[in-house]
Design a protein around this motif. Structure first.
Motif, PDB file in Angstrom:
ATOM      1  N   TYR A   1       3.351   9.020  -6.164  1.00 14.51           N
ATOM      2  CA  TYR A   1       3.865  10.374  -5.976  1.00 14.51           C
ATOM      3  C   TYR A   1       5.216  10.588  -6.655  1.00 14.51           C
ATOM      4  O   TYR A   1       5.724  11.700  -6.699  1.00 14.51           O
ATOM      5  CB  TYR A   1       3.962  10.707  -4.483  1.00 14.51           C
TER       6      TYR A   1
ATOM      7  N   GLU B   1      -6.150  11.954   7.037  1.00 19.04           N
ATOM      8  CA  GLU B   1      -5.322  11.757   8.249  1.00 19.04           C
ATOM      9  C   GLU B   1      -4.751  13.084   8.728  1.00 19.04           C
ATOM     10  O   GLU B   1      -4.590  13.321   9.916  1.00 19.04           O
ATOM     11  CB  GLU B   1      -4.157  10.809   7.937  1.00 19.04           C
TER      12      GLU B   1
ATOM     13  N   TYR C   1      -6.121  11.762 -10.564  1.00 16.38           N
ATOM     14  CA  TYR C   1      -5.815  10.322 -10.560  1.00 16.38           C
ATOM     15  C   TYR C   1      -7.080   9.526 -10.939  1.00 16.38           C
ATOM     16  O   TYR C   1      -7.013   8.528 -11.653  1.00 16.38           O
ATOM     17  CB  TYR C   1      -5.327   9.882  -9.173  1.00 16.38           C
TER      18      TYR C   1
ATOM     19  N   LYS D   1      -7.217   9.666   1.539  1.00 17.14           N
ATOM     20  CA  LYS D   1      -7.159   9.184   2.933  1.00 17.14           C
ATOM     21  C   LYS D   1      -5.954   9.768   3.662  1.00 17.14           C
ATOM     22  O   LYS D   1      -6.007  10.039   4.864  1.00 17.14           O
ATOM     23  CB  LYS D   1      -7.139   7.656   2.951  1.00 17.14           C
ATOM     24  N   LEU D   2      -4.885   9.976   2.915  1.00 17.63           N
ATOM     25  CA  LEU D   2      -3.726  10.647   3.502  1.00 17.63           C
ATOM     26  C   LEU D   2      -4.121  12.057   3.938  1.00 17.63           C
ATOM     27  O   LEU D   2      -3.760  12.507   5.037  1.00 17.63           O
ATOM     28  CB  LEU D   2      -2.621  10.737   2.438  1.00 17.63           C
TER      29      LEU D   2
ATOM     30  N   LEU E   1      -8.922  -1.267   0.469  1.00 16.99           N
ATOM     31  CA  LEU E   1      -8.730   0.090  -0.060  1.00 16.99           C
ATOM     32  C   LEU E   1     -10.077   0.759  -0.223  1.00 16.99           C
ATOM     33  O   LEU E   1     -10.947   0.231  -0.873  1.00 16.99           O
ATOM     34  CB  LEU E   1      -8.013   0.009  -1.414  1.00 16.99           C
TER      35      LEU E   1
ATOM     36  N   TYR F   1      -6.802   5.805 -11.939  1.00 21.40           N
ATOM     37  CA  TYR F   1      -5.927   5.334 -10.865  1.00 21.40           C
ATOM     38  C   TYR F   1      -6.694   5.479  -9.546  1.00 21.40           C
ATOM     39  O   TYR F   1      -6.372   6.309  -8.693  1.00 21.40           O
ATOM     40  CB  TYR F   1      -4.617   6.132 -10.840  1.00 21.40           C
TER      41      TYR F   1
ATOM     42  N   LEU G   1      -5.755  16.611  -6.759  1.00 20.43           N
ATOM     43  CA  LEU G   1      -4.829  15.557  -7.209  1.00 20.43           C
ATOM     44  C   LEU G   1      -5.580  14.231  -7.357  1.00 20.43           C
ATOM     45  O   LEU G   1      -5.420  13.508  -8.350  1.00 20.43           O
ATOM     46  CB  LEU G   1      -3.677  15.428  -6.209  1.00 20.43           C
TER      47      LEU G   1
ATOM     48  N   PRO H   1      -7.100   3.449  -6.817  1.00 21.96           N
ATOM     49  CA  PRO H   1      -6.450   3.218  -5.508  1.00 21.96           C
ATOM     50  C   PRO H   1      -5.570   4.398  -5.084  1.00 21.96           C
ATOM     51  O   PRO H   1      -5.570   4.779  -3.921  1.00 21.96           O
ATOM     52  CB  PRO H   1      -5.626   1.949  -5.750  1.00 21.96           C
ATOM     53  N   LEU H   2      -4.817   4.935  -6.056  1.00 25.78           N
ATOM     54  CA  LEU H   2      -3.937   6.055  -5.715  1.00 25.78           C
ATOM     55  C   LEU H   2      -4.762   7.275  -5.320  1.00 25.78           C
ATOM     56  O   LEU H   2      -4.414   8.009  -4.382  1.00 25.78           O
ATOM     57  CB  LEU H   2      -3.034   6.382  -6.912  1.00 25.78           C
TER      58      LEU H   2
ATOM     59  N   ASP I   1      -0.449   1.441  -9.457  1.00 18.54           N
ATOM     60  CA  ASP I   1      -1.706   0.701  -9.555  1.00 18.54           C
ATOM     61  C   ASP I   1      -1.476  -0.793  -9.257  1.00 18.54           C
ATOM     62  O   ASP I   1      -2.262  -1.414  -8.536  1.00 18.54           O
ATOM     63  CB  ASP I   1      -2.286   0.877 -10.964  1.00 18.54           C
TER      64      ASP I   1
ATOM     65  N   TYR J   1     -14.988   6.276  -4.568  1.00 17.82           N
ATOM     66  CA  TYR J   1     -15.503   4.891  -4.463  1.00 17.82           C
ATOM     67  C   TYR J   1     -16.627   4.670  -5.471  1.00 17.82           C
ATOM     68  O   TYR J   1     -16.722   3.626  -6.117  1.00 17.82           O
ATOM     69  CB  TYR J   1     -16.008   4.622  -3.043  1.00 17.82           C
TER      70      TYR J   1
ATOM     71  N   TYR K   1       0.837  -1.202   0.000  1.00 23.59           N
ATOM     72  CA  TYR K   1       0.000   0.000   0.000  1.00 23.59           C
ATOM     73  C   TYR K   1       0.873   1.255   0.000  1.00 23.59           C
ATOM     74  O   TYR K   1       0.694   2.163  -0.826  1.00 23.59           O
ATOM     75  CB  TYR K   1      -0.919   0.000   1.224  1.00 23.59           C
TER      76      TYR K   1
ATOM     77  N   LEU L   1      -7.710   7.198  -3.938  1.00 26.37           N
ATOM     78  CA  LEU L   1      -8.263   6.941  -2.598  1.00 26.37           C
ATOM     79  C   LEU L   1      -7.191   7.095  -1.527  1.00 26.37           C
ATOM     80  O   LEU L   1      -7.422   7.694  -0.471  1.00 26.37           O
ATOM     81  CB  LEU L   1      -8.855   5.528  -2.555  1.00 26.37           C
ATOM     82  N   ALA L   2      -6.010   6.531  -1.818  1.00 26.60           N
ATOM     83  CA  ALA L   2      -4.926   6.626  -0.829  1.00 26.60           C
ATOM     84  C   ALA L   2      -4.541   8.074  -0.592  1.00 26.60           C
ATOM     85  O   ALA L   2      -4.254   8.480   0.543  1.00 26.60           O
ATOM     86  CB  ALA L   2      -3.725   5.818  -1.323  1.00 26.60           C
ATOM     87  N   THR L   3      -4.549   8.865  -1.650  1.00 26.84           N
ATOM     88  CA  THR L   3      -4.210  10.288  -1.522  1.00 26.84           C
ATOM     89  C   THR L   3      -5.229  11.009  -0.648  1.00 26.84           C
ATOM     90  O   THR L   3      -4.873  11.771   0.266  1.00 26.84           O
ATOM     91  CB  THR L   3      -4.162  10.935  -2.923  1.00 26.84           C
TER      92      THR L   3
ATOM     93  N   PHE M   1      -0.988  -1.329  -5.523  1.00 20.80           N
ATOM     94  CA  PHE M   1      -2.257  -1.280  -4.787  1.00 20.80           C
ATOM     95  C   PHE M   1      -3.050  -2.581  -4.987  1.00 20.80           C
ATOM     96  O   PHE M   1      -3.650  -3.096  -4.045  1.00 20.80           O
ATOM     97  CB  PHE M   1      -3.092  -0.080  -5.248  1.00 20.80           C
TER      98      PHE M   1
END
Lengths: 749, 485
Positions: free
Chosen positions: A728, B224, B206, B220-221, A749, B211, B202, B213-214, A736, B240, A720, B216-218, A739
């Motif tokens: 980044y 946080e 994505y 969620k970051l 996710l 993209y 951003l 997952p990226l 991708d 989602y 992850y 979503l991860a961004t 992930f």
């Protein structure tokens, strides 16, 4: 007549007042004006007023300034001077209502012959009998022979024309067998309430010198001022006439050149050789280089302990500082002849020539060649020295280079000044070394900008509650050392004064401690140290602490770069003289280990014709150190370049501050902890990757994420964070895939 | 797959907040006065002075004279700076802009750190950054770093300005350089970690690049870093939802739909007045067949924003659930609110209830309002025409037919007889496509009088549980017409 040895006259412009000549009877006692005996040297005022078209736009205009000098076979002179001024403003009314003319009562007499006012409606009003007096200037607490003829004009109004005529007469010779003087073609008038001087525009200015034909008169070149010179002879008399027409008003402004080239100026002498003046001065000094038992004992005492030329020179300096108090007192002596050397020591006081004679005596007896040197101090500016004359106002000791000793110009007159007493007041000024061999004027050395410096060391070192403290130390050199030492010595409430002064560095802070060092030390420079207390600047614990510092915090205190004339208002070239340096080393400290540096803005470097500013900043453990070095170069900015200078100065004033803060940064604290613990387990690497991403260190995050995946290929979170780090770093397909791998390993996710 | 779904018009009715405020000048004029000025003055005075009737040049001349008289009065420099910026905007004067900067800098020299002045100066430099002035970036960064943390959240990070400039320039030139845009946004995140704007932008980019997952991860970051950002939660939910959609059939990505619901729910308490959130929840609850919840969310939507479109949306929901009276009632309300007959809700609700003539009338208006039509519009024209005994062919032929996917092409090919039923069936890969396969096959059987096959296929279409497909209520309508077996 120029004042001799009137130490450190404040206004260089006063030199212009010292024009003219001798003659007449002093009126102070009887106040009688006897019109029958007076020969008017100008046309009748009514005629003059008709012949000249006054400039309605000027505040005041000198319609005629005329001086006639007569020198006889014995080189004694008398002079008559006439001035007529058209008054065209309320300000000029104030300034010209009272006239003063200075003279040296030891060598000359002065008499006012008449003074009249022509009112706007054409009526004439003459000076009242009780409106003149001779007085000593009240602005100096010295004993000397300079006096003023002072008279008040009646009924001066806007539109009036004033006129007056006075007469100087030599009563004693200053230099036997020689005659010399200096003249200004403007009329320099004191402004009311001591607000400097004014030199209004001139319609016509004339100087006539008449002398026997056998007398050789040399004069300075006036062609650059558009002053014409005409020589003629009649019988056994020669006459030289200098005439200037339509001379512009002199705009006096700050930071003008020391040279007197901004106003038409003339020196006339019967000799072209400076040696004649040097020999005359030497003849005055040499007879006084005499000793007695007490002086011999002092010499013997110094010989015992001071073995090298340097030690001997320093010992002489110390001896005079310790034993002879400086007193300006030459009343009744004309200002030129010193006391005997032994007498100076015995009295325990003396003026500059007395101290110099004693110092020269001591040095010579100790085997060190030394001579007196006559100086024109900075306050007098720098006159044209091509034509010899006596316009010196100070005397110091010249020690030529010898036996390993460099050339030294020693001035003992300062109150416990740093050895050898060389000051900005004499730096770069003309000097005449007094001995029979001297043929020319010397120029005293000028210190480079780096030697005239103020340097601040500031360390933020204590945090208590919401307050912070900083220690400071100020080091000085050159003009700053001299002025601040002097201010410390002479300020009546010096502690309060210096606290307020230094408090200007940080207006929001209070100077809680203040200590001066070396104020009386002849060998170590004066320094000031202390502490600043800043209240309510920090919320404590997790609050950030903000710092800032700017070069302007030094320039506001130690320079004057904020009050320049606007470009359109500047009328004179701008001179920075001497150049100087302002330096700082400021240490900003973190309040604790969890607060980390955030550098917000950095001071910029500047390098142009006028300024060099070098600034650096570096991080050292829990502190950030800023150094600044500003050199304000010695420059003479021509009027056409003043706009550029003004702009560059504004750029300096507006240049970036250093602003930084120490902020509580959990991420940074954790990052440092993680990086320093050396752990390579997957959890640590994942945590480290996340922290790198939070800090924007994306390349580092990719490296640690790859290590995490390598360390534990079945850990879903490792993939992850790798996906994030790859994303980044613009590796989007790889991101991708990572992930997907994370999800395949169970990461939601 | 958005055909026949009553959501199309909603996607454009609410705009995301813009990164660059159009009214920069207005924003600048709204800031408070110099709070740290030695010569205290009220901010209100400052504003009223600047906006008073005097012309800018008169105002400036008067202030210049005041400054000349009292050269250490920070408030005067502040007012003068404001006057110059007004003049700069009004007359497009670069000189006035320079003088505004000079005066604001003077204020900062007199009152270092003055927040209002820093913010004004920053906005000027930021505008230059957006305009592509590279030197301005350093100046903007310098000022930005001097802003308090609270003020920093009120402005855009300098690198966001760089992003905007690059984005506009790339659009203008047609030369896309996504890494350059990503870099600017990452820099903006670093500069302004407490702001959600760059994270959201951003992630959006994505997401547009698939993209997910990226993205979503961004987000969620960001979540946080920034506690309680409703916009971030909403962006996560959007992502989602988009991920579910991108899977080909959202009904087969129930987890993503569930995640989207979860994050929309997180966003609601942070933005309780946001109708958009309730609209999204209504859609997603329907997707999950949680129709009571969906109807509740729709009612909140109508309560918050009782627009014709929202009431029609609610009516369509009831219609799809077979609650015709309520649907009709709401449709009447929507009409009263100004819903035009060209809105798809009209004909779809009438289609669902079998009122074909009414459906035909509103569908005519619908068609006439459109320049391009979809495959499904063409099919609707046939179905409505057949059921109402009308012919839309002349109208349809005037319209440009648009195909948005291979599946749509297959649907049309089957409908026009260019693809066999078997071939069409083999093309259907997921429940969404199979819903359509069974419905259109069933309708063909229905038209051919093959009642048993029709009944079977309509039932199969219903069994796909694609709850927001219009084929579902239509299948139910025709099944009802055929009678239960």
């Amino acid at each position: 007549m120029s004042d001799f040895l009137s130490k450190m006259c404040c206004l260089r412009y006063l030199l212009a007042f010292s024009l003219l000549i001798t003659g007449g009877q002093v009126l102070a006692d009887d106040h009688k004006i006897e019109p029958k005996k007076i020969e008017r040297i100008a046309p009748a005022l009514k005629t003059l007023a008709r012949s000249v078209k006054a400039d309605d736009k000027s505040e005041a205009q000198v319609l005629l300034r005329k001086t006639q000098v007569h020198i006889d076979e014995q080189l004694m002179s008398h002079a008559t001077s006439y001035v007529a001024v058209y008054i065209n403003s309320d300000e000029a009314v104030r300034d010209y209502s009272q006239i003063s003319v200075s003279f040296n009562s030891f060598y000359e007499d002065i008499a006012l012959e008449f003074a009249n006012v022509r009112t706007p409606d054409g009526k004439m009003d003459s000076i009242k009998a009780d409106a003149t007096q001779i007085q000593s200037p009240t602005d100096e607490n010295f004993y000397h022979d300079r006096k003023e003829l002072l008279f008040s004009l009646p009924n001066v109004r806007k539109g009036s024309i004033i006129e007056f005529q006075y007469r100087y007469t030599d009563t004693k010779k200053m230099v036997p067998d020689q005659w010399f003087d200096s003249f200004s073609f403007h009329w320099w008038e004191d402004r009311a309430a001591g607000q400097g001087s004014r030199a209004d525009a001139i319609v016509m200015s004339e100087l006539h010198i008449t002398a026997p034909i056998n007398i050789n008169l040399v004069s300075s070149d006036t062609s650059r001022y558009q002053i014409s010179e005409k020589r003629s002879t009649k019988g056994a008399q020669q006459t030289i006439i200098w005439t200037g027409k339509n001379l512009a008003k002199i705009e006096l402004q700050n930071a003008m050149t020391r040279e007197h080239n901004y106003a038409p100026y003339l020196r006339v002498s019967t000799t072209a050789k400076w040696n004649d003046v040097a020999r005359w001065a030497d003849n005055l000094v040499e007879p006084h280089l005499v000793s007695d038992a007490k002086l011999d004992a002092l010499i013997a005492e110094i010989k015992k302990t001071a073995l090298t030329p340097e030690a001997k020179t320093k010992a002489v300096y110390r001896a005079i500082q310790d034993r002879v108090r400086y007193v300006f007192a030459h009343v009744g002596r004309g200002g030129y002849e010193p006391h005997d050397a032994f007498e100076v020591l015995k009295n325990g006081y003396g003026d500059c020539k007395d101290q110099t004679v004693l110092a020269v005596m001591l040095l010579r007896k100790l085997g060190i060649a030394a001579d007196p040197a006559l100086i024109i101090t900075r306050g007098r500016g720098i006159p044209d020295m091509q034509v010899p004359g006596v316009s010196f106002d100070h005397m110091i000791v010249h020690i030529p280079a010898q036996n390993g000793l460099p050339e030294i110009w020693m001035d003992t007159t300062g109150e416990t000044s740093l050895y050898p007493g060389f000051s900005v007041g004499i730096e770069g000024q003309p000097a005449l070394v007094v001995n029979n061999e001297t043929q020319a004027i010397s120029v005293l050395p000028s210190l480079p900008a780096k030697d005239h410096f103020a340097e601040l060391e500031l360390v933020f070192d204590k945090f208590s509650g919401r307050d912070a403290q900083a220690s400071f130390k100020l080091h000085f050199g050159g003009l700053y050392e001299q002025r601040l030492r002097s201010m410390w010595q002479y300020s009546s409430e010096r502690d309060k004064y210096f606290r307020e002064l230094i408090g200007q560095i940080y207006n929001s802070a209070e100077v809680t401690e203040l200590t001066a060092s070396n104020a009386d030390n002849l060998w170590q420079p004066f320094t000031i140290s202390g502490r600043f207390n800043f209240t309510n600047v920090w919320g404590g614990e997790k609050d950030p602490i903000n710092y800032s510092f700017s070069i302007t915090q030094l320039t506001n205190l130690f320079a004057d770069l904020r009050n320049l004339h606007k470009v359109q208002d500047r009328k004179q070239p701008y001179v920075v003289d001497p150049g100087y340096s302002l330096r700082s080393r400021v240490v900003f400290t973190s309040p604790d280990g969890d607060h980390h540096l955030r550098l917000k803005t950095q001071g910029e470097n500047i390098d142009n014709t006028y300024y060099t500013l070098t600034q650096t900043g570096k991080q050292e453990n829990n502190r950030y150190i800023v150094t600044q070095n500003l050199t304000v170069k010695a420059v003479n900015v021509a009027l056409k370049d003043y706009g550029d200078f003004y702009q560059k100065t504004n750029e300096l004033n507006e240049s970036n501050d250093w602003t930084l803060s120490y902020e509580y940064n959990k991420t940074a604290a954790e990052l440092i902890a993680l990086e320093s613990n050396g752990k390579t387990d997957v959890a640590s690497l994942i945590a480290l990757t996340k922290l790198h991403i939070k800090n924007g260190a994306y390349e580092k995050s990719l490296a640690t994420a790859q290590q995490a995946v390598k360390a534990s290929p079945q850990t879903a979170e490792a993939y992850y964070v790798l996906g994030l780090a790859q994303g980044y770093n613009q590796l989007l397909p790889e991101s991708d895939a990572s992930f997907k791998k994370a999800e395949a390993l169970g990461y939601t996710l | 797959m958005n055909f026949f779904q009553p959501t199309q018009q909603k996607s454009t009715q609410r705009q995301r907040p813009q990164l660059l405020s159009a009214g920069l000048l207005a924003a600048m004029l709204l800031v408070s006065g110099c709070s740290q000025q030695p010569h205290t003055g009220q901010a209100a005075t400052t504003k009223s002075t600047i906006t008073a009737g005097a012309s800018a040049s008169t105002e400036i001349a008067a202030l210049e004279a005041d400054v000349e008289r009292t050269p250490n009065n920070a408030e005067l420099y502040y007012k003068l700076g404001l006057a110059y910026i007004v003049d700069a905007e009004k007359n497009k004067s670069a000189r006035s802009r320079e003088l505004a900067i000079k005066n604001f800098r003077k204020v900062l020299k007199l009152v270092p750190g003055n927040p209002a002045t820093l913010k004004l100066l920053y906005n000027i430099y930021y505008e230059d950054v957006v305009a592509g002035n590279e030197k301005a970036f350093i100046k903007a960064s310098n000022i930005f770093n001097q802003l308090s943390a609270a003020t920093q959240t009120e402005v855009n990070a300098p690198s966001l300005g760089v992003f905007l400039h690059r984005y506009v320039a790339q659009n203008k030139s047609g030369k896309k350089n996504l890494p350059e845009l990503y870099s600017a946004l990452l820099a903006a995140i670093h500069e302004q970690p407490a702001s959600d704007k760059a994270y959201i932008q951003l992630a959006k980019m994505y997401r547009e690049g698939n993209y997910f997952p990226l993205a979503l991860a961004t987000l969620k970051l960001g979540a946080e870093q920034i506690a309680g950002s409703g916009d971030l939660y909403e962006a996560i939910a959007n992502t989602y939802e988009a991920r579910a959609e991108a899977s080909g059939c959202r009904y087969e990505a129930a987890d993503y739909v569930g995640d989207a619901i979860h994050f929309y729910q997180q966003a609601v308490p942070l933005a309780p007045e946001s109708a958009e959130l309730h609209y999204a929840l209504a859609r997603l609850y329907l997707d999950k067949n949680l129709y009571q919840l969906a109807l509740h969310e729709a009612s909140i939507l109508v309560e918050l924003e009782p627009t014709a479109e929202n009431i029609a949306f609610s009516a369509q929901n009831y219609s799809m659930l077979g609650k015709e009276p309520r649907a009709q009632q709401l449709l009447e309300q929507a009409k009263a609110q100004g819903l035009t007959t060209s809105d798809s809700a009209y004909h779809e609700i009438y289609m669902n209830s079998g009122e074909w003539m009414k459906a035909a009338l509103s569908f005519t208006d619908y068609l006439q309002a459109k320049k391009k039509i979809s495959v499904y519009d063409a099919i609707k024209a046939d179905i409505i025409g057949q059921q109402a005994d009308l012919d839309f062919s002349a109208l349809i032929q005037k319209k440009q037919l648009a195909f948005n996917s291979e599946w749509e092409a297959a649907v049309y090919a089957f409908w026009t007889g260019k693809l066999t039923r078997t071939q069409f069936g083999q093309t259907a890969q997921n429940r969404c496509e199979r819903t359509e396969y069974f419905f259109y096959s069933g309708y063909r059987d229905y038209r051919a009088g093959n009642i048993s096959a029709a009944r079977k296929n309509f039932s199969a279409a219903l069994q796909q549980n694609t709850y927001r497909f219009i084929e579902r209520p239509l299948a139910r309508h025709f099944l009802t017409g055929l009678g239960a077996k």
